[in-house]
Design a protein around this motif. Structure first.
Motif, PDB file in Angstrom:
ATOM      1  N   ARG A   3     -77.427 -27.456 -54.181  1.00 50.78           N
ATOM      2  CA  ARG A   3     -76.599 -27.366 -52.977  1.00 50.78           C
ATOM      3  C   ARG A   3     -75.216 -26.901 -53.411  1.00 50.78           C
ATOM      4  NH1 ARG A   3     -73.297 -31.206 -51.219  1.00 50.78           N
ATOM      5  NH2 ARG A   3     -74.450 -32.804 -52.333  1.00 50.78           N
ATOM      6  N   LYS A   4     -74.745 -25.861 -52.780  1.00 48.72           N
ATOM      7  CA  LYS A   4     -73.428 -25.330 -53.127  1.00 48.72           C
ATOM      8  C   LYS A   4     -72.331 -26.306 -52.722  1.00 48.72           C
ATOM      9  CE  LYS A   4     -74.795 -20.512 -52.741  1.00 48.72           C
ATOM     10  NZ  LYS A   4     -74.564 -19.235 -52.050  1.00 48.72           N
ATOM     11  N   ASP A   5     -71.322 -26.396 -53.548  1.00 48.42           N
ATOM     12  CA  ASP A   5     -70.181 -27.259 -53.282  1.00 48.42           C
ATOM     13  C   ASP A   5     -69.304 -26.614 -52.215  1.00 48.42           C
ATOM     14  OD1 ASP A   5     -68.417 -29.572 -54.186  1.00 48.42           O
ATOM     15  OD2 ASP A   5     -67.069 -27.851 -54.393  1.00 48.42           O
ATOM     16  N   ALA A   6     -68.962 -27.360 -51.183  1.00 49.24           N
ATOM     17  CA  ALA A   6     -68.190 -26.830 -50.058  1.00 49.24           C
ATOM     18  C   ALA A   6     -66.807 -26.334 -50.491  1.00 49.24           C
ATOM     19  CB  ALA A   6     -68.057 -27.890 -48.978  1.00 49.24           C
ATOM     20  N   GLU A   7     -66.154 -27.077 -51.376  1.00 48.56           N
ATOM     21  CA  GLU A   7     -64.821 -26.661 -51.829  1.00 48.56           C
ATOM     22  C   GLU A   7     -64.880 -25.365 -52.633  1.00 48.56           C
ATOM     23  OE1 GLU A   7     -62.645 -29.817 -53.728  1.00 48.56           O
ATOM     24  OE2 GLU A   7     -63.281 -31.258 -52.215  1.00 48.56           O
ATOM     25  N   MET A   8     -65.906 -25.242 -53.476  1.00 51.13           N
ATOM     26  CA  MET A   8     -66.052 -24.011 -54.258  1.00 51.13           C
ATOM     27  C   MET A   8     -66.370 -22.837 -53.346  1.00 51.13           C
ATOM     28  SD  MET A   8     -65.757 -22.642 -57.211  1.00 51.13           S
ATOM     29  CE  MET A   8     -65.758 -23.967 -58.380  1.00 51.13           C
ATOM     30  N   GLU A   9     -67.184 -23.074 -52.339  1.00 49.07           N
ATOM     31  CA  GLU A   9     -67.493 -22.018 -51.372  1.00 49.07           C
ATOM     32  C   GLU A   9     -66.221 -21.556 -50.658  1.00 49.07           C
ATOM     33  OE1 GLU A   9     -70.485 -20.275 -50.189  1.00 49.07           O
ATOM     34  OE2 GLU A   9     -70.836 -20.862 -52.259  1.00 49.07           O
ATOM     35  N   ALA A  10     -65.342 -22.499 -50.321  1.00 49.30           N
ATOM     36  CA  ALA A  10     -64.088 -22.148 -49.666  1.00 49.30           C
ATOM     37  C   ALA A  10     -63.233 -21.269 -50.577  1.00 49.30           C
ATOM     38  CB  ALA A  10     -63.318 -23.407 -49.271  1.00 49.30           C
ATOM     39  N   VAL A  11     -63.211 -21.593 -51.848  1.00 50.11           N
ATOM     40  CA  VAL A  11     -62.452 -20.778 -52.810  1.00 50.11           C
ATOM     41  C   VAL A  11     -63.058 -19.387 -52.899  1.00 50.11           C
ATOM     42  CG1 VAL A  11     -61.883 -20.509 -55.261  1.00 50.11           C
ATOM     43  CG2 VAL A  11     -61.598 -22.727 -54.161  1.00 50.11           C
ATOM     44  N   LEU A  12     -64.377 -19.308 -52.979  1.00 46.22           N
ATOM     45  CA  LEU A  12     -65.041 -18.007 -53.094  1.00 46.22           C
ATOM     46  C   LEU A  12     -64.868 -17.159 -51.837  1.00 46.22           C
ATOM     47  CD1 LEU A  12     -68.349 -19.095 -54.857  1.00 46.22           C
ATOM     48  CD2 LEU A  12     -66.428 -17.863 -55.876  1.00 46.22           C
TER      49      LEU A  12
END
Length: 135
Positions: free
Chosen positions: A99-108
């Motif tokens: 499951r992708k990390d929400a915070e990392m997705e926001a950064v990406l």
């Protein structure tokens, strides 16, 4: 400074990937160990059933021995049913996904990337102040 920041980000991501890979390996190893135990138990049950069948087959011509052996085989089969039920209870199919990390997705997904350039001071500010000061 930007290269140093890039290196920190790469090291952070590499460490997280290494940690997650380790967790995945542990889960896989636990699953393999469980399967091996169940395989061993299944082979033991199969051997017990085969032995019981052989004993019953040998007693076909002797009715008194066949009766005694049949009673013992019923006890063995009941025990083996319990062991099979135990194996079945522990036979849980486990499926995992990342499951992708929400915070990392926001950064990406951030249009500005991982950093922004901010003007703190410029040569023209220094030049203008010097000009005013010395004039």
């Amino acid at each position: 400074m930007l290269d140093k920041y890039r290196t920190e980000i790469i090291e952070f991501v590499d460490k997280r990937v290494k940690d997650m890979s380790s967790q995945i390996k542990k889960q896989r190893d636990k699953g393999i160990a469980l399967l091996k135990r169940q395989q061993s138990q299944s082979q033991t049950i199969e051997s017990s059933l085969s032995a019981a069948k052989t004993k019953l087959k040998a007693c076909e011509q002797r009715p008194s021995d066949l009766f005694t052996e049949s009673k013992q085989t019923l006890t063995t089969v009941a025990k083996l049913k319990t062991e099979l039920a135990d194996i079945a209870d522990k036979s849980v199919y486990q499926q995992y996904r990342i499951r992708k990390d929400a915070e990392m997705e926001a950064v990406l997904n951030n249009k500005d990337g991982v950093a922004t350039i901010e003007l703190v001071a410029g040569w023209w500010c220094t030049f203008k102040l010097s000009y005013l000061y010395f004039s």
